[in-house]
Design a protein around this motif. Sequence first.
Motif, PDB file in Angstrom:
ATOM      1  N   PRO A  47       0.840  -1.210   0.000  1.00  0.00           N
ATOM      2  CA  PRO A  47       0.000   0.000   0.000  1.00  0.00           C
ATOM      3  C   PRO A  47       0.871   1.253   0.000  1.00  0.00           C
ATOM      4  O   PRO A  47       2.008   1.230   0.494  1.00  0.00           O
ATOM      5  CB  PRO A  47      -0.777  -0.098   1.317  1.00  0.00           C
ATOM      6  N   ALA A  96      -1.381   4.824   3.699  1.00  0.00           N
ATOM      7  CA  ALA A  96      -2.583   4.001   3.501  1.00  0.00           C
ATOM      8  C   ALA A  96      -3.205   3.668   4.859  1.00  0.00           C
ATOM      9  O   ALA A  96      -2.549   3.787   5.895  1.00  0.00           O
ATOM     10  CB  ALA A  96      -2.212   2.715   2.767  1.00  0.00           C
ATOM     11  N   ASP A 119      -6.233  -0.777   7.774  1.00  0.00           N
ATOM     12  CA  ASP A 119      -6.888  -1.938   7.171  1.00  0.00           C
ATOM     13  C   ASP A 119      -6.130  -2.424   5.947  1.00  0.00           C
ATOM     14  O   ASP A 119      -5.947  -3.620   5.752  1.00  0.00           O
ATOM     15  CB  ASP A 119      -8.325  -1.580   6.760  1.00  0.00           C
ATOM     16  N   ASP A 120      -5.714  -1.464   5.106  1.00  0.00           N
ATOM     17  CA  ASP A 120      -5.007  -1.838   3.879  1.00  0.00           C
ATOM     18  C   ASP A 120      -3.667  -2.500   4.207  1.00  0.00           C
ATOM     19  O   ASP A 120      -3.255  -3.467   3.567  1.00  0.00           O
ATOM     20  CB  ASP A 120      -4.754  -0.605   2.998  1.00  0.00           C
ATOM     21  N   ASP A 165      -4.276  -5.985   5.622  1.00  0.00           N
ATOM     22  CA  ASP A 165      -4.649  -6.859   4.519  1.00  0.00           C
ATOM     23  C   ASP A 165      -3.401  -7.296   3.747  1.00  0.00           C
ATOM     24  O   ASP A 165      -3.212  -8.487   3.460  1.00  0.00           O
ATOM     25  CB  ASP A 165      -5.596  -6.060   3.616  1.00  0.00           C
ATOM     26  N   TYR A 166      -2.542  -6.364   3.448  1.00  0.00           N
ATOM     27  CA  TYR A 166      -1.329  -6.649   2.657  1.00  0.00           C
ATOM     28  C   TYR A 166      -0.374  -7.570   3.406  1.00  0.00           C
ATOM     29  O   TYR A 166       0.181  -8.513   2.848  1.00  0.00           O
ATOM     30  CB  TYR A 166      -0.638  -5.322   2.326  1.00  0.00           C
TER      31      TYR A 166
END
Lengths: 91, 417
Positions: A27, A31, A34-35, A38-39
Motif C-alpha cells: 500500500p 494508507a 486496514d489496507d 490486509d497486505y
Amino acid sequence: MRIVCPFCGERELGEFTYLGDAKPARPAAGASEDDVFDYVYLRDNIAGAMSEHWYHAGGCRAWLKVTRNTLTHEISSVEPAAGVGAAKVGA
Amino acid sequence: MKYSIFSLARAAFSGHKTWQRTWRDASPKDHYDVVIIGGGGHGLATAWFLAGEYGIRNVAVLEKGWIGSGNAGRNTTIIRSNYGLPGNTGFYELSMKLWERMEQDLNYNTMVSQRGVINLYHSDAQRDAYARRGNTMRINGIDAALLDLSAVKKMMPFLNFDNARFPVQGGLLQRRGGTARHDAVVWGYAHAASALGVDIIQNCEVSGFVRDANGKVTGVETSRGKISAGKVGMAVAGSSSRVAAMAGLRLPIESHVLQAFVSEAIKPLIPNVMTFGAGHFYVSQSDKGGLVFGGDIDGYNSYAQRGNMSVMEDVCEGGMALMPMIGRVRLLRQWGGIMDMSMDGSPIIDKTPVDGLYLNAGWCYGGFKATPGSGLVFAHLLARDELHKEAARFRLDRFRRGAVIDEKGVGAQPNLH
Ligand SMILES: Cc1cc2nc3c(=O)[nH]c(=O)nc-3n(C[C@H](O)[C@H](O)[C@H](O)COP(=O)(O)OP(=O)(O)OC[C@H]3O[C@@H](n4cnc5c(N)ncnc54)[C@H](O)[C@@H]3O)c2cc1C
Ligand SMILES: [Zn+2]
C-alpha cells in the motif's frame, strides 16, 4: 518441479527461493491500517493457478514471476519480475 | 464395545473373529446442535469433548474422505510441550497432560510413548537459546533438562561427534515428550465419540454454508445433502482457506506441503525423538523398526499432497551429518501433507466474524501434539461461546492487534516458520 528461468534455462527447484503470491501490492505510504493489515497478513491462498514471486538465488539472481498451479505444481509461465520483484522486497 | 485384558482374551479364544467395528459409520440426520467440518484428529477430539465434557451429544463430524486421511494420518507422530512463548507454553502443556491420560480416557490403545524428545545444540549461542527455553518450560512447571556433551554421548553413542563444522555440544531434553500412534489417535477419538452418540459421517464434503437473512450460518451444504446446524466448527487444517472462502472469509494462512520419510526396518537404534539443530532434520524409530524422519516444509504454496526432491535431499543431508551410517539404509516410503501455515506460526481458535461459524486452524507442522488440547479448547468455545483460558491468545484478530505469537521471530512469511 523444475523452473525454466528466462535467463538460465531449465533449473532444479533447489536453486530457487520463494516469496509467495505476487498479487498483494504494497500500500502507498499513508494508507489505512486496514489496507496494511490486509497486505501483510491476509492471503487468497489460491487452490489453482497462482502468480508468484520466485528468486533465482542459485543462478542469475533475478526475481521471477511464475504462474504455477498449486493443486498440481504445473508451471504455465515464467517471466522476469521487472521492477515488481525489486519493489516487493523494498529495493 | 469396551476394550480390556478380558475382551482381548475372549477374542483370542475365538480366533479374533468376534471383534466389532470400533465406531459407527453414520448417515447424516437433518439437524445437529453442532456440526464439525473435518474428520482429522482435531475434529474428532472436539466432538468427543463436546459430548463427554460439555454434554452436547447431538454432534456430527463431516469428513470429505475417510477419517484420518488428512494430516492426522500423515504426520511423524511427535508429541512435546517445549514451547517458549506465553500462549503456546501453557496450551501445549495442557495438551501433554491430556496425552498422559488419553488411553484411559478413550479406552483405546493410542500407543503413547514418552521416550523423550531431545533437541541437539551445536554452538554456544544455540546452547544459550535452549537454556532459556528450558528455563521458560521449568518456570511453567514443564520438565526440561539441559544435557552436556558427555550426557548426550552416553544416551546416543552412535551420533557423529567428529563433525567439525557443526559439533554436537549437548541438547535440551524433555523426557515426557515422545510419540503416539497417529491412526490410533483418530480411531480412538472416533471410538469414544461414537459411543457417546456422535455421528461420524465420511465421504461427506462440505461445499457451502447455509446462511439466514442476517448472514448467520445455520447449516452446511454437503455432497450428501443439506444439514442444518446450531453452530458450525471448522477443523480442516490445510483446507482452512478454501472452506473459509465459502463463507466469504480470507484468513492469515498459506497452505504449504511438508514431507515425511520412512526407512526400511532396522534393529532398535534411536531411543527417543531427536532433532539436529544445525540443519533441519528430526528422527524417531517406529515400533516396526523404520526410521521416521523429516525436516522443513518445501517452502512454496501447495495443495498437492506431495513434495519435491530438493527438500528430500536437504533432509537426508541433515540425517547424514548427524548419523553417517544411515547412508546404508534404504528409504522405503515418502509422502506429503498440506499444512495450514499461519502468519506467525501459531494456531487460531476463535469465533469468526460470521455468526455461527467457529475456526480451528493454523496448526502449521505441529498440530498432532495439539490434538487433545485443541479438541478440549475448541469444544469449550463451541459449547460456552467463550475462550478457554489456555487458548485465550489464539485469537483471529491478534494479527490486526499486533499481538502475534511468533516463536521463530520471522514475521509474516509462512514458509520460514
Ligand atoms: C509430514 C507431516 C509431519 C508432521 N509431523 C508432526 C509431528 O511430528 N508432530 C506434530 O505435532 N504435528 C505434526 N504434523 C502436523 C499435524 O499432522 C497437523 O497439524 C494436524 O494433524 C492437523 O489437525 P487434524 O488432524 O485435524 O488435520 P487433518 O487430519 O488434516 O484433518 C482435516 C480434515 O478435514 C477434511 N476436509 C477438508 N476439507 C473438507 C471439506 N470441505 N468437507 C469435509 N471435510 C473436509 C480433510 O479431508 C481432513 O481429513 C505433521 C504434518 C505432516 C503433513
Ligand atoms: Zn536464472
